[in-house]
Every structure is written in C-alpha cells, then in structure tokens.
Design a protein around this motif. Structure first.
Motif, PDB file in Angstrom:
ATOM      1  N   UNK A 136      -8.946 -25.363 -24.971  1.00 36.35           N
ATOM      2  CA  UNK A 136      -9.272 -24.043 -24.031  1.00 36.35           C
ATOM      3  C   UNK A 136      -8.727 -24.360 -22.606  1.00 36.35           C
ATOM      4  N   UNK A 137      -9.203 -23.152 -21.921  1.00 35.02           N
ATOM      5  CA  UNK A 137      -8.625 -23.316 -20.428  1.00 35.02           C
ATOM      6  C   UNK A 137      -9.301 -24.544 -19.620  1.00 35.02           C
ATOM      7  N   UNK A 138     -10.495 -25.059 -20.095  1.00 32.65           N
ATOM      8  CA  UNK A 138     -11.239 -26.074 -19.279  1.00 32.65           C
ATOM      9  C   UNK A 138     -10.218 -27.208 -19.190  1.00 32.65           C
ATOM     10  N   UNK A 139      -9.546 -27.508 -20.277  1.00 29.43           N
ATOM     11  CA  UNK A 139      -8.669 -28.464 -20.392  1.00 29.43           C
ATOM     12  C   UNK A 139      -7.286 -28.382 -19.957  1.00 29.43           C
ATOM     13  N   UNK A 140      -6.970 -27.206 -19.390  1.00 27.59           N
ATOM     14  CA  UNK A 140      -5.774 -27.013 -18.829  1.00 27.59           C
ATOM     15  C   UNK A 140      -5.700 -26.899 -17.235  1.00 27.59           C
ATOM     16  N   UNK A 141      -6.951 -27.303 -16.557  1.00 29.55           N
ATOM     17  CA  UNK A 141      -7.224 -27.320 -15.258  1.00 29.55           C
ATOM     18  C   UNK A 141      -7.195 -28.742 -14.786  1.00 29.55           C
ATOM     19  N   UNK A 142      -6.718 -28.964 -13.774  1.00 21.20           N
ATOM     20  CA  UNK A 142      -7.008 -30.458 -13.181  1.00 21.20           C
ATOM     21  C   UNK A 142      -7.981 -30.304 -12.167  1.00 21.20           C
ATOM     22  N   UNK A 143      -9.309 -30.662 -12.427  1.00 19.16           N
ATOM     23  CA  UNK A 143     -10.443 -30.320 -11.654  1.00 19.16           C
ATOM     24  C   UNK A 143     -10.265 -31.400 -10.429  1.00 19.16           C
ATOM     25  N   UNK A 144     -10.801 -30.744  -9.280  1.00 20.12           N
ATOM     26  CA  UNK A 144     -11.144 -31.838  -8.203  1.00 20.12           C
ATOM     27  C   UNK A 144     -12.138 -32.856  -8.415  1.00 20.12           C
ATOM     28  N   UNK A 145     -12.945 -32.287  -9.039  1.00 20.57           N
ATOM     29  CA  UNK A 145     -14.382 -33.108  -9.510  1.00 20.57           C
ATOM     30  C   UNK A 145     -14.878 -32.515 -10.655  1.00 20.57           C
ATOM     31  N   UNK A 146     -15.590 -33.622 -11.579  1.00 21.91           N
ATOM     32  CA  UNK A 146     -16.379 -33.227 -12.574  1.00 21.91           C
ATOM     33  C   UNK A 146     -17.675 -34.046 -12.702  1.00 21.91           C
ATOM     34  N   UNK A 147     -18.733 -33.227 -12.859  1.00 19.42           N
ATOM     35  CA  UNK A 147     -20.158 -33.578 -12.693  1.00 19.42           C
ATOM     36  C   UNK A 147     -20.804 -33.364 -14.066  1.00 19.42           C
ATOM     37  N   UNK A 148     -21.200 -34.267 -14.700  1.00 19.34           N
ATOM     38  CA  UNK A 148     -22.167 -34.498 -16.031  1.00 19.34           C
ATOM     39  C   UNK A 148     -23.473 -34.632 -15.687  1.00 19.34           C
ATOM     40  N   UNK A 149     -24.172 -33.321 -15.923  1.00 17.80           N
ATOM     41  CA  UNK A 149     -25.642 -33.529 -15.603  1.00 17.80           C
ATOM     42  C   UNK A 149     -26.175 -33.880 -16.907  1.00 17.80           C
ATOM     43  N   UNK A 150     -27.187 -34.557 -16.857  1.00 20.10           N
ATOM     44  CA  UNK A 150     -28.110 -35.194 -18.090  1.00 20.10           C
ATOM     45  C   UNK A 150     -26.841 -36.060 -18.881  1.00 20.10           C
ATOM     46  N   UNK A 151     -26.120 -36.680 -18.394  1.00 23.30           N
ATOM     47  CA  UNK A 151     -25.026 -37.358 -18.931  1.00 23.30           C
ATOM     48  C   UNK A 151     -25.472 -38.015 -20.126  1.00 23.30           C
ATOM     49  N   UNK A 152     -26.718 -38.698 -20.239  1.00 26.68           N
ATOM     50  CA  UNK A 152     -26.935 -39.438 -21.469  1.00 26.68           C
ATOM     51  C   UNK A 152     -26.699 -38.432 -22.857  1.00 26.68           C
ATOM     52  N   UNK A 153     -26.145 -37.196 -22.730  1.00 30.09           N
ATOM     53  CA  UNK A 153     -25.709 -36.386 -23.684  1.00 30.09           C
ATOM     54  C   UNK A 153     -24.782 -36.849 -24.273  1.00 30.09           C
ATOM     55  N   UNK A 154     -23.842 -37.551 -23.639  1.00 27.44           N
ATOM     56  CA  UNK A 154     -22.529 -38.230 -24.485  1.00 27.44           C
ATOM     57  C   UNK A 154     -22.848 -39.576 -24.718  1.00 27.44           C
ATOM     58  N   UNK A 155     -24.046 -40.125 -24.875  1.00 28.84           N
ATOM     59  CA  UNK A 155     -24.255 -41.689 -25.016  1.00 28.84           C
ATOM     60  C   UNK A 155     -23.355 -42.046 -26.091  1.00 28.84           C
ATOM     61  N   UNK A 156     -23.272 -41.253 -27.366  1.00 26.66           N
ATOM     62  CA  UNK A 156     -22.334 -41.651 -28.452  1.00 26.66           C
ATOM     63  C   UNK A 156     -21.083 -41.468 -28.294  1.00 26.66           C
ATOM     64  N   UNK A 157     -20.248 -42.633 -28.168  1.00 29.21           N
ATOM     65  CA  UNK A 157     -18.962 -42.343 -27.782  1.00 29.21           C
ATOM     66  C   UNK A 157     -17.888 -41.815 -29.163  1.00 29.21           C
ATOM     67  N   UNK A 158     -18.562 -41.729 -30.083  1.00 29.72           N
ATOM     68  CA  UNK A 158     -17.756 -41.096 -31.295  1.00 29.72           C
ATOM     69  C   UNK A 158     -17.988 -39.773 -31.446  1.00 29.72           C
ATOM     70  N   UNK A 159     -18.707 -39.158 -30.683  1.00 29.12           N
ATOM     71  CA  UNK A 159     -18.988 -37.432 -30.894  1.00 29.12           C
ATOM     72  C   UNK A 159     -17.806 -36.941 -30.124  1.00 29.12           C
ATOM     73  N   UNK A 160     -17.548 -35.685 -30.758  1.00 29.18           N
ATOM     74  CA  UNK A 160     -16.672 -34.571 -30.144  1.00 29.18           C
ATOM     75  C   UNK A 160     -16.957 -34.418 -28.592  1.00 29.18           C
TER      76      UNK A 160
END
Length: 579
Positions: free
Chosen positions: A124-148
C-alpha cells in the motif's frame, strides 16, 4: 534524541519509564529537527489503535497552531494518493493498518543476502513513501521477528528511525534483535551475527560475555530515565505522592462456602496430576484451575453455572488472554474446548457444553443463588469506597481496573443501580467508542468513574484527570499493575494519587501477594546494587555492613535504569549473575 538521530545510527530506542513523557519528547524532536527537503519531510508514527487519537491530540495541544500538519491514516476512507501523504508533517497509523498494506515481494524479487524484506509491488501507499522519520510507539509490539507486522515495520523506507518502549524486553533477549533490525544497528541487525554474538553465548552459560556486548550496543542506541533518576543531585521529576492501600476483606458466608468447595475440587485435581506425573502435559489446565480460583475471589458468577451461557465450552475470551500471558515462554498452548470449564476434565460424549457432573454437583450446587447474592464482597467494598469518595471528595474521579471484562459487566450493573455516572474502556469497543469514553471522563464533571480492562488500558493512556485508582483483582507480577497505575500517576498529575487494591483474605490472592512482595524486594535490591555500584547482591550486603568497597557493575544489561533482574509484563526475567 536529537543527538542519537544525528549520530551514526540515525535514531535509537527511547526506553523511559512509563509516564515520563516519551510522546512529548518525540514531538519536540519532530519540531527541533525538521527535514530540509520538502519532498521528504513527513514523520510516520506507528502506534496501537488505542493511542492514535492521543498522538493527534498531543501534537495539537503541545505545538502552536499550524506548526505541524497531522493526518490520522486509519479507516476505510484512507488517503491513497502518495503525493498527498507527502504533504503532511506527521502521519499517524496503526500496526494493523501497516501490516494490512504490506505485501512481501515475489520470490524472484527477493534479495536473499539481505536481512531486510523489501515491500512487494502490491504493498500500500505507506510503503511507496520515503519517510523522513519513522517512530514506533510501544515498539515491543514487533518483538517477534517472524511476524508479518515486524517485517512490515522493517520494510518501511526512512532516513531516521526511533523505537519508544518502556519494556524493550518482555520474555527473552531475542526480542531486542527485532528492534535492532528495525533500527538498522549494524552488524547486529543481521540475525546470524546477533545469534552468534549475543543469543548463543547467553544460552550457553556465558551470560557475562553476552551482557557486556549488549551494554556496548545499548549505550550507543538507547536513552533511559526512570522516575527516580537525578540530574546534578536533584530529582529529574517531582511527581505528587502515590499512596497504595491494600484493603483485605473477608468473604460473605455464601461466597466462602462456594470458594472452599471450589478450592477443594481444584486441590484434588492437582493431586491427581501429580500422582499421574502429568503436571507438565496438563500445564494449560493447571493455569485454568488457578484462574477459576482468582475469578471466584471477584464474583461466583465468573466461575461457571449462570455465566456459562456467555461463552462456548471451555475458557472464555478473558481466560484465553490470561492463559496466553502466563504461557508466553512455553510457546503456543491450545485450550481444549471439550473440557469442563471448572476442573478441565474431558466432557463425556454427548455433553455439549458447560461443567462436568462432578463440578455441577460439588461446586455449582453451593454457588449462591440470585436471591442470595446480587453483588459480591468486592463489588460491595468498591461501592463503599466510591460513596465515601463522593461524600468526602466530591468531583474527584476514580479509575477501576479489572482483568476480566465479565467482571466489568457486573460492576456496570452495580454502578447503574447506585446512580454513578461512569464510562468504560475495553478491547471489545471500537476506536470511536473508546475515544468517546475518554472524552467523557476528561471533559464532563458528572462522570466520576471509568471502568478499564487491564490488558487494554494499562499502556499509553493519559488519565491524569483522575487521582484515584481501584484495582479489583491482582496480577502475578506487580509490574502490570504499576503500568496501569502509571496511567494516572504521570507527568501532568497535580494531586496525590490514591490507589486501593482489593483482596480477599484466606484465598489464592494471599499467595499472589507473597509472590509480588518477593518480586518487589528483588527489584528494589537490584536498584540498590545499581545505585551503589556493587557487583552483585552478595557484595551489596557486605557494603551495607561496611565490609566491601564499591565495584563498578559489569553485568547490568541496561545502563542506566533497567536492572539485571528485569521485572517484565508477564514474569520476572532473571539475568544470571556472572559470579
């Protein structure tokens, strides 16, 4: 944060204690370090659904009008035009939206030598933009490296990256790798390197080596302050007092009879598992048995019988969420839906749902009837506290936490009958209803009570409008309760925070309290070790007796702040001492 962003890693981890203003600090970073390229000026904030409107509100309230343009990228009518997305200073979205838009590349498009999966052409569109900065809030959400979801976050194109989390580790050290991969921390963003240099040594009885390496990495990428941090000898933050009262109350006669019969049934079941040597294979069932005892401390209706019509056979949604939390370290455990809701015995063929005949006869037969028990001991105690608050401190607001949404349902009935204006916040509500509830408790004085499910509302929310907290049930690890209390006791709070924890005497809650006290002592001891510079607990005790000099710590994983024996959300994660 600005120094970290201007450094070689172009970002990092902000791991401040909950309630110390990670959101405000991030907004300050966005304002103080803007892009100089108009074609690449947007900051993307990825947050849990419950927090996206709070991010929008914080940006608008903490900046002057017109300084930052903000777009909440959520819902069915999201902007699809990439050029329009690029015009906003800040775009806020959720992990679910990001994951839904991510499509991995076709096999022939993948770079097998890269640790990073690039987005496919159909993303989708979020992946077609080169962002200046990306912030992950509550970043422990991505703790499992294998998840989509983790792969989707890593696939975003950006110049700078930051992770915001008060709990960078919850279960194991591999969870840090997922953050390093997102941040592009070389060479540890490569899993083979991370595994060889950190994970394997830690697992192979060489924790000191692994910890030293992590110290070096985290010193370069992580910023951490606690509520007790000091600057030039003075406290960094002066919050109002937090006063915690443990209110222990006895069961009514009917509830005591019901609880004792349930406990007797559970004890016999556990004895049978031990005699059979099947405790390990029945681990999930054991958790369910403990859960039933905890539910009985709240209200007999939560255990079975009259409540069983709410759900299918087996544990309810509340049950499954708690079992998942407790069993997180042991992998995925399935709950047999053909078991008795109380004792977990397999149901005989032909019995569609509910409880086995033994539980129906020995336990539910002693459950108080509707006429005998309209509320429960805890609900009555809650009402007494609320009535006293309304009388002695009119206008003060109370946040009520429970782990069970079915308990919140029963509390709702009691509040209605006693004329209290209340609102509710739980995971079954859509985002608009959640925001409406938050708006009512914040803006309307007549709403003096808010009901919150512990799992849904223990992170991210700002509820400083209230200064009273009522915990209807207690959790094995006090850290989760502390997270919930920090919704109220945080920056912006101007009054003392009064916390009341309700427990029932002579029940399983007594054992939970002892476990909590032990964990608190361990955590406080580690904080003292960090403060004094002792090498381990043994040396710290010697120093207290004046028998040993301070030695610079060599095994503290996080410097400063997080301790080697790190109290996590679901259990205490003990980092072995190298001594």
């Amino acid at each position: 944060m600005k120094e970290r962003e201007e450094g070689i890693n172009k970002g990092g981890i902000l791991a401040d204690d909950m309630g110390l203003g990670k959101t405000v600090q991030t907004i300050s970073l966005i304002v103080s370090n803007p892009s100089k390229d108009p074609a690449c000026k947007s900051t993307l904030v990825v947050a849990p659904l419950a927090l996206i409107r709070q991010w929008e509100s914080e940006i608008k309230s903490k900046t002057t009008d017109g300084l930052l343009s903000v777009l909440v990228y959520h819902g069915s009518e999201r902007i699809s035009n990439i050029e329009t997305l690029k015009t906003y200073d800040v775009v806020i979205t959720t992990y679910n939206v990001l994951t839904g838009e991510f499509q991995p590349p076709a096999k022939d498009e993948r770079d097998l030598d890269s640790e990073f999966i690039k987005p496919g052409k159909d993303s989708g569109p979020l992946f077609k933009v080169t962002w200046y900065r990306v912030i992950l809030d509550e970043a422990q959400t991505i703790k499992n490296k294998s998840t989509k979801g983790a792969q989707a976050c890593c696939a975003l194109y950006s110049n700078y990256r930051f992770c915001l989390t008060g709990t960078p580790i919850q279960n194991n050290l591999d969870e840090l790798y997922s953050l390093f991969r997102f941040l592009r921390v070389k060479p540890y963003c490569d899993y083979a390197t991370y595994k060889r240099e950190v994970s394997d040594p830690f697992k192979q009885s060489r924790p000191k080596t692994a910890i030293k390496r992590l110290q070096i990495i985290l010193k370069a990428v992580m910023i951490r302050r606690t509520k007790f941090s000091k600057l030039e000898g003075k406290p960094l933050l002066n919050l109002p007092q937090r006063k915690v009262e443990l209110k222990t109350i006895p069961f009514s006669l009917q509830e005591r009879r019901f609880y004792d019969s349930l406990e007797d049934r559970m004890r016999r079941k556990l004895d049978a598992y031990m005699q059979e040597g099947s405790m390990g294979t029945n681990y999930t069932n054991v958790l369910c048995l403990l859960l039933r005892l905890r539910q009985a401390c709240n209200h007999p209706k939560l255990v079975g019988g009259q409540q069983s019509a709410e759900s299918d056979i087996g544990p309810t949604k509340d049950d499954n969420e708690e079992i998942d939390d407790l069993a997180a370290m042991l992998g995925s455990l399935d709950v047999n839906v053909r078991q008795c809701r109380i004792c977990q015995e397999p149901l005989p063929a032909g019995k569609p749902k509910g409880e086995c005949d033994t539980c129906s006869a020995s336990v539910l037969a002693k459950q108080p009837t509707q006429e005998q028990l309209v509320t429960s001991t805890k609900i009555e105690a809650m009402l007494d506290i609320l009535k006293n608050t309304a009388k002695t401190h009119p206008g003060e607001k109370t946040i009520i936490f429970s782990q069970f949404t079915s308990m919140l349902d029963l509390i709702e009935n009691a509040l209605k009958e006693n004329g209290f204006k209340y609102c509710r916040y739980d995971g079954q509500m859509n985002n608009q209803k959640r925001e409406d509830s938050l708006r009512r408790i914040r803006e309307r004085p007549e709403y003096t009570v808010m009901l919150i499910s512990l799992k849904c509302g223990s992170l991210g929310l700002n509820l400083t409008v209230a200064n009273r907290v009522l915990m209807m049930d207690i959790w094995w690890n006090p850290a989760l309760e502390d997270q919930a209390i920090d919704r109220v006791h945080r920056i912006g709070q101007t009054r003392d925070v009064l916390v009341t924890r309700l427990t029932i005497v002579s029940t399983v809650e007594d054992r939970i309290l002892k476990l909590q006290e032990k964990k608190h002592r361990q955590h406080q001891e580690e904080q003292e070790i960090e403060r004094t510079g002792a090498h381990d607990a043994h040396q710290w005790r010697r120093m207290k007796r004046g028998r040993g000099p301070a030695v610079k710590p060599t095994f503290s994983l996080f410097d400063p702040g997080l301790t080697t024996r790190y109290v996590c959300n679901t259990f205490v994660f003990f980092l072995p001492s190298p001594c």
